[in-house]
Design an enzyme around this catalytic site. Structure first.
Site, PDB file in Angstrom:
ATOM      1  N   GLU A   1      -2.228  -8.819  -2.077  1.00  0.00           N
ATOM      2  CA  GLU A   1      -3.379  -9.363  -2.714  1.00  0.00           C
ATOM      3  C   GLU A   1      -4.206  -9.046  -3.466  1.00  0.00           C
ATOM      4  O   GLU A   1      -4.862  -9.678  -4.044  1.00  0.00           O
ATOM      5  CB  GLU A   1      -4.282  -8.525  -1.593  1.00  0.00           C
ATOM      6  CG  GLU A   1      -3.992  -8.680   0.093  1.00  0.00           C
ATOM      7  CD  GLU A   1      -4.930  -8.038   1.078  1.00  0.00           C
ATOM      8  OE1 GLU A   1      -3.914  -6.313   0.815  1.00  0.00           O
ATOM      9  OE2 GLU A   1      -4.978  -7.819   1.711  1.00  0.00           O
TER      10      GLU A   1
ATOM     11  N   GLY B   1      -0.881  -5.247  -0.286  1.00  0.00           N
ATOM     12  CA  GLY B   1      -1.628  -5.208  -0.622  1.00  0.00           C
ATOM     13  C   GLY B   1      -1.525  -5.559  -2.196  1.00  0.00           C
ATOM     14  O   GLY B   1      -2.155  -6.169  -3.479  1.00  0.00           O
TER      15      GLY B   1
ATOM     16  N   ALA C   1       0.354  -1.389   0.193  1.00  0.00           N
ATOM     17  CA  ALA C   1      -0.052   0.063  -0.158  1.00  0.00           C
ATOM     18  C   ALA C   1       0.922   1.328  -0.069  1.00  0.00           C
ATOM     19  O   ALA C   1       1.916   0.620  -0.078  1.00  0.00           O
ATOM     20  CB  ALA C   1      -1.172  -0.304   0.881  1.00  0.00           C
TER      21      ALA C   1
END
Ligand code: NAD
Length: 698
Positions: A105, A102, A63
């Site tokens: 992900e 992230g 992120a």
């Protein structure tokens, strides 16, 4: 360079490239770029499969931390990943370098995953006090099972591509070096096999038949010492085995937002940024370090052997000098033992250990063997006379330009430097025990130390995988000076009625790795005794002396190494148990001091300990011994077992409120205004309504 997501087609493969140097962080521009690209892919009749790939060194590093704490900007990452996953045409994630947080992900939103050799895949969110918040806790267990998912999510430690292949996290490791080519080939082969879109959310829920979730919870409750994020992450994984995918995602979001709001996240983010900030010193910003290839170590005791181990493990050649051949043999055996431990842990190959012991490590009694060294680290007894003798000898043997460093814990580096004709080459390199393990290196800059010597010390820390913090010269530098002060506060509490066991317990409950009396037993009570002796001449008539500590020392109860210190140690046991005889000795000391014992609450113990730590920390910053409060924080996080999730003592003070700490100090001063006097900097900051963090920006 502008962040962007590009879209192109190669044959019938749409290649979506994330480009946001240096780590392709998932900023708002990247999230909306991904959303646009996958919107286009859905309607693009010329493409039947998509590959998502990162430009530069990796897929996606995570992120964008700079967006933390700010109002969320759409599209949100969970929505973007859902959009990728819901693509009717298959999507391949091409992973090279790193896929973290992230980034992983996003890869879990794809239907197939291929990784390059040398890739690291992980969900390190807990290290910042949060947890995966874009489906990671729901997709990961469905893909690899609850146990593996919990291991990755609660430790935050990345896995290699080989481990990922074994657990099913990825489908293939690419053979060649070019991940882009390999991923396009893989996509084309999927097309010819008519491979379908394969969303992880469509897989059956992971089962928890063996009760692994409860096992992880119990294990973490024992080891976490107050840190919450990994336990909350367990709750999220539990939701993945109990609820539908959509319900699980909702639960993940709720838990994620809860963690975003905790002070622990603020503490851990502070630790993360501070660790990077300590290396940024204006005085060395454009100064080239000297070359270091050959290191000399003087003294092969506890510290010398550890320092030599650290150096040889990181590719440096070491010549270690001891007083006689018995001592050189002992030092060599200690280092060999340390290397064996590294082999056992898989950090070193057996043949590398053998090569180090025959080629890289020399153990000698003749100082002349040091003449070709670029850097000498002295680790002989903590005595000014012995150190001065050693430095005078080194000054004769070593050519100018060789750096002469001392590992002293407390002594005046300026005074040591005066015994040489080149004080500019002299510096303090304060390692922590065990030196091959502990990450902290205090770099003690003396009055005449040359800037390129400081730069070399920071470069050396990097080579050794350590975190260096700049400190100025004073008794004990940053860490041990502050330690002496809060240790005195603890001794006062013992004299006034608290037991060392209650104090240790209150502080480990607070989150410290160890309490002060456990630390004494580990380090050896002789160390504290020697320090008290050295400082006896400077004692003030109103100083309160811990006679009980001397009494234990004189009984020969030196801590773990003698099986008896503040605690009693059965053979082979390092935990120790409380000893009633020690309590009697303390009771006697109270009687002699004329104090009538009172009870202490755990809260008061923590308040006194922390107030002493913060107060001395403020003085250390005010005097320029530490450059900023964050330097004090990093010293305590890496050298003194301070709970990372509290950010460090100065961050803790900021979060509690400096006015509250100052009020405590004033209250304690009502009964002892000799020990408890507020640091001027603390008073000033409170008067101006500022906090320590306001001094970190300068
Ligand atoms: P130690 O007693 O274990 O080792 C000192 C070694 O130095 C001994 O093996 C001794 O034989 C050798 N020695 C003494 N004089 C010598 C000389 N003239 N030439 C060559 N060798 C000589 O002590 P230690 O715990 O390793 O501490 C060494 C230094 O490191 C001290 O200054 C200490 O304050 C500092 N230090 C210690 C710790 C710790 O936790 N032990 C931590 C940080 C710094």
């Amino acid at each position: 360079m502008m962040a962007s997501v590009s879209y192109e087609t190669v044959g019938r493969v749409a290649v979506v490239t994330v480009d946001n140097p240096p780590v392709n962080a998932l900023s708002r521009v990247i999230r909306s770029g991904l959303s646009d690209a996958f919107g286009r892919f859905q309607t693009d009749e010329s493409a039947d499969i998509a590959v998502i790939i990162g430009a530069g060194r990796m897929l996606i590093g995570g992120a964008d931390i700079s967006e933390f704490g700010k109002p969320p900007q759409s599209p949100s990452l969970p929505d973007v990943i859902l959009q990728i996953e819901q693509s009717a045409k298959p999507v391949v994630a091409a992973i090279h370098g790193m896929a973290l947080g992230g980034g992983l992900e996003v890869a879990l939103g794809a239907h197939y995953r291929i990784a390059a050799p040398g890739t690291r895949l992980g969900l390190p969110e807990v290290k910042l006090g949060i947890m995966p918040g874009a489906g990671g806790t729901q997709r990961m267990p469905r893909l690899v099972g609850a146990d593996t998912a919990l291991k990755m999510i609660t430790s935050g430690t990345p896995v290699t591509e080989a481990e990922a292949l074994q657990s099913g996290l990825i489908d293939q490791i690419c053979e060649g070096v070019d991940i882009r080519e390999a991923a396009i080939d893989y996509a084309q082969s999927l097309l010819s096999d008519n491979a379908p879109a394969r969303p992880i959310s469509g897989l059956p829920r992971a089962t928890d038949s063996e009760g692994v979730i409860q096992q992880w919870r119990a294990k973490l409750q024992k080891s976490l010492r107050g840190e919450v994020a990994p336990l909350v992450a367990v709750d999220a994984v539990e939701a993945s085995v109990q609820k539908s995918f959509a319900e699980g995602l909702k639960e993940e979001r709720r838990l994620f937002l809860h963690l975003m709001d905790t002070p622990q996240r603020a503490g851990l983010i502070h630790a993360f940024f501070s660790e990077r900030a300590v290396a940024k010193l204006p005085e060395i910003s454009d100064i080239a370090p000297r070359d270091i290839a050959r290191v000399g170590v003087i003294g092969g005791g506890t510290m010398g052997a550890g320092i030599a181990t650290s150096a040889v493990l990181n590719g440096l050649a070491v010549t270690l000098v001891e007083r006689d051949s018995e001592a050189t043999d002992k030092a060599r055996a200690t280092i060999a033992g340390n290397l064996d431990a590294a082999v056992k842990r898989g950090k070193l190959k057996a043949e590398q250990r053998d090569a180090i012991l025959t080629d890289a490590l020399k153990t000698v009694t003749d100082y002349g063997a040091l003449s070709g060294a670029d850097l000498i680290i002295e680790a002989v007894f903590e005595s000014m006379d012995v150190k001065k003798e050693v430095f005078a000898k080194l000054d004769e043997i070593l050519p100018r330009g060789a750096i002469l460093a001392t590992n002293t814990s407390y002594l005046d580096v300026n005074e040591i430097a005066t015994t040489t004709a080149r004080p500019e080459d002299v510096i303090g390199l304060h390692f922590f025990s065990p030196a091959q393990v502990m990450k902290l290196l205090e770099v003690v800059v003396a009055d005449k130390t040359a800037p390129d010597v400081v730069a070399t010390a920071f470069a050396l820390a990097k080579t050794l995988g350590k975190t260096a913090v700049r400190a100025g010269v004073c008794d004990g530098f940053i860490g041990n000076r502050i330690l002496s002060h809060y240790r005195t506060a603890a001794d006062h509490m013992v004299l006034d009625g608290a037991s060392p066991y209650q104090i240790d317990k209150a502080l480990t409950d607070f989150g410290f790795a160890m309490g002060p009396y456990q630390v004494s037993d580990l380090a050896g009570l002789d160390i504290g005794y020697a320090t008290r002796q050295r400082k006896a001449a400077d004692a003030h008539p109103r100083d309160r002396y811990p006679t009980f500590a001397d009494a234990l020392y004189h009984k020969g109860w030196l801590g773990q190494k003698t099986g008896h210190g503040y605690y009693l140690y059965e053979k082979g046991d390092r935990k120790g148990r409380p000893d009633p005889e020690v309590e009697q000795i303390i009771a006697q000391a109270r009687k002699e001091a004329g104090t009538s014992p009172r009870t202490f609450s755990d809260d008061e113990i923590v308040r006194r300990y922390m107030a002493a730590m913060v107060n001395e920390g403020a003085r250390v910053v005010d005097e320029g011994i530490a450059q900023r409060p964050l330097d004090v924080d990093v010293v305590f996080l890496y050298g003194y077992g301070f709970p990372r999730w509290r950010g460090g003592p100065m961050k803790y003070a900021d979060m509690r409120g400096l006015d509250s700490i100052l009020a405590d100090i004033r209250t304690f001063a009502e009964t002892d205004d000799h020990f408890w006097s507020p640091a001027p900097l603390l008073e000033k900051l409170v008067a101006e309504g500022r906090n320590f963090d306001s001094l970190n920006q300068r």
